[in-house]
Design a protein around this motif. Structure first.
Motif, PDB file in Angstrom:
ATOM      1  N   LYS A 481     -37.587  20.069  29.235  1.00  0.00           N
ATOM      2  CA  LYS A 481     -37.483  21.532  29.211  1.00  0.00           C
ATOM      3  C   LYS A 481     -38.640  22.150  28.445  1.00  0.00           C
ATOM      4  O   LYS A 481     -39.240  23.142  28.885  1.00  0.00           O
ATOM      5  CB  LYS A 481     -36.154  21.930  28.575  1.00  0.00           C
ATOM      6  N   GLU A 485     -41.550  24.688  29.989  1.00  0.00           N
ATOM      7  CA  GLU A 485     -41.815  26.016  29.411  1.00  0.00           C
ATOM      8  C   GLU A 485     -43.279  26.170  29.037  1.00  0.00           C
ATOM      9  O   GLU A 485     -43.889  27.223  29.259  1.00  0.00           O
ATOM     10  CB  GLU A 485     -40.927  26.222  28.180  1.00  0.00           C
ATOM     11  N   LYS A 488     -45.243  26.706  32.185  1.00  0.00           N
ATOM     12  CA  LYS A 488     -45.072  28.060  32.702  1.00  0.00           C
ATOM     13  C   LYS A 488     -45.948  29.047  31.956  1.00  0.00           C
ATOM     14  O   LYS A 488     -46.511  29.983  32.534  1.00  0.00           O
ATOM     15  CB  LYS A 488     -43.598  28.465  32.598  1.00  0.00           C
TER      16      LYS A 488
END
Length: 700
Positions: A481, A485, A488
């Protein structure tokens, strides 16, 4: 056109020339031999096994062959062997799944199915036991088909885990390695004694019997060696049989090895040697073997002879030509259409069993080929024994020994995408790449990783990745995760990476030489996130200027030392709203610039006329340049763009303006002022002023 048809055409063309040539011409004989070999390989490539045997036998009579030249022939035999073994009515143990790599124990070597022991991780990310790699028992990874180099060192992290989790298994593996060490030192009796001690334990593995069989074979105790090989790999059994002189049985066993693993180099090499021996005529056969064949009682063999008894008598040139003509007629009539009679001949002897070719020295070459076909045709009656060297039950890791600290990257935390270097140390992929940006050495042992860096194959170590996801799934999910992130954030919305270097323009190529560690990281992130884009600005006292151009990466050529040559092309223009930093390189929040469209008819017509005038002026200027400057511009920026029908088709206007701005010898600050304009008319006027000034300067 198929390979067989090409070979047929070559043989027919060659025959017309060869018939009229003197048979004493050595070069022509060699050429003739190569053409026959080409035909044999073509038949083997198309799975015509029985015809291929005839042609390879014929090729042997025209000249010597090396075992390596039978590689295509071996592949053909293996394909036929596997097809028979895959039949629905095949015997148990012959199924096509006999050599399946599907295993539910992650701690088994994919090659020998034994406990990994001292694991070595290959460049592809899969791990094998040290024994298989040291003995060169595989040429390609069995899981991904990647070529095996075999120069890597033991995986330090994996070795530590296996020693902690499975000390008894590791102890047995080390003992077996000691047995093999004794065999290499030719201490065979000591090796038998030590291997016997391991075998007598309740948890003994087939690998111990395999090692003992090797010692027995060296001591020429073949019966004991055969007993052990019943529990081991078929390859060892084949080697023992071959050592005992049982060529046909060893050939069957080697073929069964290749049916399971067609890339097993040792087995393939042995089959090539056996076939070469079986097909190759003896010294006497070269002179009289064919004559004996013609006198054989078998009418089929007698009718297929290509060389007559007259070959032993002196011949005149006319007789030689006549003999070659007869030879080729026989070749075309019988050599190309003999499959039916051969199949009949093969079926006639189905119940006779396998006869050893080497035990019948009186046989000619034709009979050797027939017996070889008989041998191969009965291969589907032999059971396939493929023993596994792995333990019977899946190994369970004691829960009390599970410690996440054992799988921590030495540069950050719990491994994420663990990658193992050739020196055996493991790091997160991102951590390793960032270290190699600064120096091509292992962060732990400082061993040179220049070759590893040049290949840039940072494949995840599969076994470690599996263990992490299995035993520490929650921590692994958190790392995943966090990584997503971060990826992104690197996408081209905000915090756009900025390369502070030179001027860039829309539609104009901009090649870059990247050598600084911070920009190596930046380029790699642009590629990994999929944007393949970054901003380009020139420097000024305030870090970098307020305007720039987005560059799109078309290709990246990595150099062995970590530097790279990046081919980019200009895209959108932008204005900087705010500046930032990330891991050493600049970032910015930006807004894109677009030209203001002209809608009024008269104004648009005036703009078109100005564009055409500037375009013609630029074309004349470019044509009148000295040849040296003209060629230099062509090499770096390409030819001048063609005149565009719609000058407002794109937000950046016609491409010729940006090409001119890039090639004109003017100050970058002046170029920057033109780049920031959103009026096409103002941009054309600026370029026109520059061209007028340059054309007013007298040329020397």
């Amino acid at each position: 056109m198929s390979l067989q048809q090409e070979a047929d055409d070559a043989l027919q063309e060659r025959s017309a020339f060869f018939i009229g040539a003197d048979s004493d011409n050595v070069s022509l004989e060699e050429d003739h031999h190569q053409l026959i070999l080409q035909k044999a390989n073509a038949l083997a490539s198309e799975n015509c096994l029985k015809d291929a045997i005839d042609w390879f036998t014929l090729a042997m009579r025209y000249g010597p062959m090396e075992p390596e030249q039978l590689s295509t022939f071996v592949d053909c035999i293996v394909r036929n062997f596997k097809r028979k073994a895959a039949r629905p009515d095949a015997l148990p143990g012959q199924s096509q799944d006999a050599g399946s790599n599907s295993r539910d124990d992650v701690f088994d070597c994919p090659s020998c199915r034994s406990f990994l022991g001292e694991p070595i991780t290959l460049a592809c990310g899969h791990s094998y036991c040290k024994r298989c790699l040291q003995r060169r028992l595989l040429s390609k990874c069995k899981l991904c088909r990647e070529t095996v180099r075999g120069e890597e060192k033991a995986n330090v992290i994996l070795c530590g885990l296996l020693e902690k989790w499975f000390p008894d298994e590791l102890s047995r593996t080390k003992t077996i390695c000691e047995v093999e060490g004794l065999c290499r030192k030719k201490c065979y009796k000591e090796a038998v004694s030590l291997a016997t001690d391991v075998i007598q334990r309740p948890e003994a593995t087939a690998l111990a019997r395999l090692s003992r069989a090797e010692a027995y074979m060296a001591l020429k105790q073949y019966r004991l060696a055969l007993e052990d090989t019943e529990f081991c790999a078929m390859f060892r059994k084949a080697m023992v049989l071959h050592e005992m002189g049982q060529v046909d049985e060893s050939l069957q066993a080697f073929l069964q090895c290749l049916a399971v693993d067609e890339d097993f180099p040792c087995a393939k090499r042995q089959v090539e040697k056996i076939l070469c021996d079986l097909l190759c005529p003896d010294d006497e056969s070269v002179k009289v073997g064919v004559r004996e064949t013609t006198q054989n009682t078998s009418p089929r063999l007698r009718s297929k002879t290509l060389v007559s008894d007259a070959q032993t008598q002196p011949l005149s040139p006319v007789q030689r030509r006549h003999q070659h003509q007869k030879r080729w007629e026989s070749l075309e009539r019988q050599g190309l259409s003999r499959a039916h009679s051969l199949r009949v001949h093969t079926s006639d002897c189905g119940e006779e069993g396998l006869k050893r070719v080497c035990s019948a020295p009186q046989l000619g070459d034709q009979e050797k080929g027939s017996l070889l076909k008989r041998k191969l045709s009965t291969s589907d009656t032999e059971p396939c024994l493929v023993a596994s060297g792995s333990s019977k039950h899946k190994k369970q890791v004691p829960e009390e020994l599970l410690d996440p600290n054992d799988l921590e990257c030495s540069l950050c935390m719990l491994f994420y995408e663990p990658v193992t270097t050739p020196c055996g140390h493991t790091f997160c992929k991102n951590c390793l790449e960032r270290c190699l940006d600064h120096t091509p050495q292992c962060p732990l042992c400082k061993e040179s990783l220049k070759e590893y860096l040049a290949c840039r194959k940072y494949n995840v170590t599969s076994i470690l990745d599996t263990l992490i996801k299995q035993f520490w799934s929650q921590q692994s999910a958190e790392r995943t995760k966090s990584h997503l992130e971060e990826t992104k954030e690197l996408s081209l919305t905000k915090n756009v990476p900025i390369f502070v270097c030179t001027m860039a323009y829309p539609t104009v190529p901009c090649p870059l030489h990247v050598f600084e560690p911070r920009y190596r990281l930046m380029i790699r992130r642009c590629m990994e996130t999929g944007t393949r884009q970054f901003g380009m600005c020139i420097n000024d006292p305030q870090k970098f200027v307020d305007y720039g151009c987005i560059l799109t990466v078309r290709s990246v050529h990595f150099l062995p030392d970590g530097r790279s040559v990046v081919d980019t092309i200009g895209g959108k223009r932008f204005r900087v709203l705010s500046r930032g930093m990330k891991d050493g390189y600049s970032t910015a929040d930006i807004e894109y610039l677009e030209d203001t469209r002209v809608e009024d008819g008269d104004e648009l017509e005036s703009l078109q006329e100005l564009h055409d005038e500037v375009y013609e002026q630029a074309r004349v200027w470019f044509q009148n340049l000295k040849i040296h400057f003209h060629n230099q511009i062509l090499q770096h920026f390409g030819p001048m763009p063609e005149r565009e029908a719609d000058i407002q088709a794109t937000p950046n206007g016609p491409a010729c303006c940006w090409w001119l701005l890039a090639v004109l010898p003017i100050d970058p600050r002046y170029q920057l002022s033109v780049l920031s304009m959103t009026s096409l008319k103002e941009r054309l006027v600026k370029i026109q002023h520059i061209l007028t000034y340059l054309q007013s300067i007298p040329s020397n």
